[in-house]
Enzyme design. Structure first.
Site, short mmCIF file in Angstrom:
data_model
loop_
_atom_site.label_atom_id
_atom_site.label_comp_id
_atom_site.label_asym_id
_atom_site.label_seq_id
_atom_site.Cartn_x
_atom_site.Cartn_y
_atom_site.Cartn_z
N ASN A 14 -51.33 29.33 -12.44
CA ASN A 14 -51.10 30.15 -13.63
C ASN A 14 -50.02 31.17 -13.32
O ASN A 14 -49.95 31.71 -12.21
CB ASN A 14 -52.37 30.90 -14.03
CG ASN A 14 -53.39 30.01 -14.71
OD1 ASN A 14 -53.07 28.96 -15.25
ND2 ASN A 14 -54.64 30.43 -14.69
N ARG A 73 -55.19 23.53 -15.53
CA ARG A 73 -54.94 23.30 -14.10
C ARG A 73 -55.86 22.23 -13.53
O ARG A 73 -55.43 21.39 -12.75
CB ARG A 73 -55.08 24.60 -13.31
CG ARG A 73 -53.98 25.61 -13.60
CD ARG A 73 -54.14 26.87 -12.80
NE ARG A 73 -55.43 27.49 -13.07
CZ ARG A 73 -56.03 28.37 -12.29
NH1 ARG A 73 -55.46 28.76 -11.16
NH2 ARG A 73 -57.19 28.89 -12.61
#
Length: 91
Positions: free
Chosen positions: A36, A18
């Site tokens: 996520n 990320r």
């Protein structure tokens, strides 16, 4: 303007995927978010000019240095919301 939902599968959680996605999207000037998912994948909503969104999609196959990407699924998204920045969100 192109807007897509990208689902990245493989070893993509716990490997700074990320954070690297955030950096790459901001470099490209693409807005949206990365998060996520409960199934172990990562989802990206990306919006921007079509060539830049395509570059982010291509980058997803590389990911962060510790990631191991098995699949990248892309679906066009027609929502009206406009994002002004790219951010990491909690799932």
């Amino acid at each position: 303007m192109r807007r897509v939902l990208i689902r990245v599968k493989g070893k993509v959680q716990g490997v700074c995927f990320r954070r690297f996605a955030l950096e790459r999207a901001r470099e490209l000037g693409v807005t949206g978010y990365v998060t996520n998912m409960d199934d172990g994948s990562v989802q990206i909503l990306a919006q921007g000019s079509a060539p830049l969104v395509e570059k982010l999609i291509d980058w997803c196959w590389e990911g962060s240095p510790a990631a191991s990407v098995n699949a990248v699924e892309v679906n066009e998204d027609e929502a009206d919301e406009i994002y002004l920045d790219f951010s990491i969100t909690q799932s």
